[in-house]
Design a protein around this motif. Structure first.
Motif, short mmCIF file in Angstrom:
data_model
loop_
_atom_site.label_atom_id
_atom_site.label_comp_id
_atom_site.label_asym_id
_atom_site.label_seq_id
_atom_site.Cartn_x
_atom_site.Cartn_y
_atom_site.Cartn_z
N ILE A 1 0.84 -1.20 0.00
CA ILE A 1 0.00 0.00 0.00
C ILE A 1 0.87 1.25 0.00
CG2 ILE A 1 -1.60 1.35 1.44
CD1 ILE A 1 -3.03 -0.81 -0.10
N GLU A 2 1.92 1.26 0.82
CA GLU A 2 2.81 2.42 0.85
C GLU A 2 3.47 2.64 -0.51
OE1 GLU A 2 4.69 5.78 2.04
OE2 GLU A 2 3.10 4.69 3.10
N PHE A 3 3.88 1.55 -1.15
CA PHE A 3 4.48 1.65 -2.48
C PHE A 3 3.48 2.25 -3.48
CE2 PHE A 3 5.65 -0.27 -6.60
CZ PHE A 3 6.94 0.25 -6.71
N ALA A 4 2.25 1.76 -3.45
CA ALA A 4 1.22 2.27 -4.36
C ALA A 4 0.89 3.73 -4.06
CB ALA A 4 -0.04 1.41 -4.25
N ILE A 5 0.87 4.08 -2.77
CA ILE A 5 0.61 5.48 -2.39
C ILE A 5 1.70 6.39 -2.95
CG2 ILE A 5 0.62 7.06 -0.41
CD1 ILE A 5 -0.84 4.81 1.16
N GLN A 6 2.95 5.97 -2.84
CA GLN A 6 4.05 6.78 -3.36
C GLN A 6 3.98 6.92 -4.88
OE1 GLN A 6 5.98 8.65 -1.50
NE2 GLN A 6 4.91 7.80 0.27
N ILE A 7 3.54 5.86 -5.56
CA ILE A 7 3.36 5.95 -7.01
C ILE A 7 2.29 6.98 -7.34
CG2 ILE A 7 2.50 4.70 -9.04
CD1 ILE A 7 3.94 2.23 -7.96
N CYS A 8 1.18 6.94 -6.60
CA CYS A 8 0.11 7.91 -6.83
C CYS A 8 0.60 9.34 -6.59
CB CYS A 8 -1.08 7.62 -5.92
SG CYS A 8 -1.98 6.12 -6.34
N LYS A 9 1.35 9.53 -5.52
CA LYS A 9 1.87 10.87 -5.22
C LYS A 9 2.86 11.33 -6.28
CE LYS A 9 1.14 10.83 -0.25
NZ LYS A 9 1.75 10.82 1.09
N ASP A 10 3.70 10.40 -6.77
CA ASP A 10 4.65 10.76 -7.83
C ASP A 10 3.91 11.17 -9.11
OD1 ASP A 10 6.77 10.23 -6.18
OD2 ASP A 10 7.23 8.27 -7.04
N ALA A 11 2.76 10.57 -9.33
CA ALA A 11 1.97 10.90 -10.52
C ALA A 11 1.11 12.14 -10.31
CB ALA A 11 1.08 9.71 -10.90
N GLY A 12 1.19 12.74 -9.11
CA GLY A 12 0.42 13.95 -8.84
C GLY A 12 -1.01 13.68 -8.43
N GLU A 13 -1.32 12.47 -8.03
CA GLU A 13 -2.68 12.10 -7.65
C GLU A 13 -2.77 11.90 -6.14
OE1 GLU A 13 -5.26 12.11 -9.55
OE2 GLU A 13 -4.16 12.46 -11.41
N GLY A 14 -2.66 13.01 -5.41
CA GLY A 14 -2.72 12.96 -3.95
C GLY A 14 -4.06 12.50 -3.42
N ALA A 15 -5.15 12.84 -4.12
CA ALA A 15 -6.48 12.44 -3.67
C ALA A 15 -6.63 10.92 -3.73
CB ALA A 15 -7.55 13.11 -4.52
N ILE A 16 -6.17 10.33 -4.81
CA ILE A 16 -6.24 8.87 -4.92
C ILE A 16 -5.33 8.22 -3.88
CG2 ILE A 16 -5.72 6.90 -6.42
CD1 ILE A 16 -6.52 8.65 -8.80
N ALA A 17 -4.18 8.82 -3.63
CA ALA A 17 -3.25 8.29 -2.63
C ALA A 17 -3.89 8.26 -1.25
CB ALA A 17 -1.97 9.11 -2.61
N SER A 18 -4.62 9.32 -0.89
CA SER A 18 -5.24 9.34 0.44
C SER A 18 -6.36 8.31 0.55
CB SER A 18 -5.76 10.74 0.77
OG SER A 18 -6.78 11.12 -0.12
N LYS A 19 -7.11 8.08 -0.53
CA LYS A 19 -8.15 7.04 -0.51
C LYS A 19 -7.52 5.65 -0.42
CE LYS A 19 -10.93 10.43 -1.66
NZ LYS A 19 -10.40 11.78 -1.70
N LEU A 20 -6.42 5.47 -1.11
CA LEU A 20 -5.71 4.20 -1.06
C LEU A 20 -5.15 3.94 0.34
CD1 LEU A 20 -4.77 1.81 -2.79
CD2 LEU A 20 -2.75 3.14 -3.37
#
Length: 128
Positions: A81-100
């Motif tokens: 989950i942390e890895f996926a969150i960091q990928i989302c944040k790197d892609a500029g998708e902070g909202a998706i990262a917080s839901k994840l």
């Protein structure tokens, strides 16, 4: 050897990503994603030693492997989950990262619930 390979992969990924960042940012992001997955899989390969050691220990100590396997799964899920969150944040998708992140916490709570119930049951049996 494995550490140098992981560091080399990171340096190569960073270099390639920086080369493409200005002209082709989508390729740069893809290179970063592929590099991250490669590093993650390289580190994941080392976990087999830990899992085998824990299996051996549980058989010697007569602990139910289900408890330790659940703990290992929870740790694994938290890393994924942390890895996926960091990928989302790197892609500029902070909202998706917080839901994840929220979904990961719910999954971890759900998986650890049987262990919590077992602990509570043990405490209830100890108290007269």
């Amino acid at each position: 050897m494995d550490l140098t390979r992981l560091i080399g992969t990171a340096i190569l990924g960073i270099t390639l990503s920086m080369l493409f960042k200005k002209d082709r940012p989508e390729v740069s992001m893809f290179i970063g994603l592929i590099t991250g997955v490669g590093i993650f899989l390289g580190a994941l390969h080392k976990l087999s030693f830990i899992i085998d050691s824990i299996r051996s220990l549980t058989s010697k100590v007569h602990i139910n492997y289900i408890y330790l396997s659940t703990i290992l799964k929870v740790v694994g899920i938290s890393y994924l989950i942390e890895f996926a969150i960091q990928i989302c944040k790197d892609a500029g998708e902070g909202a998706i990262a917080s839901k994840l992140e929220f979904a990961g916490k719910v999954i971890i709570l759900t998986m650890s619930f049987p262990i919590m119930l077992s602990i509570l049951e043990t405490i209830i049996n100890i108290i007269p």
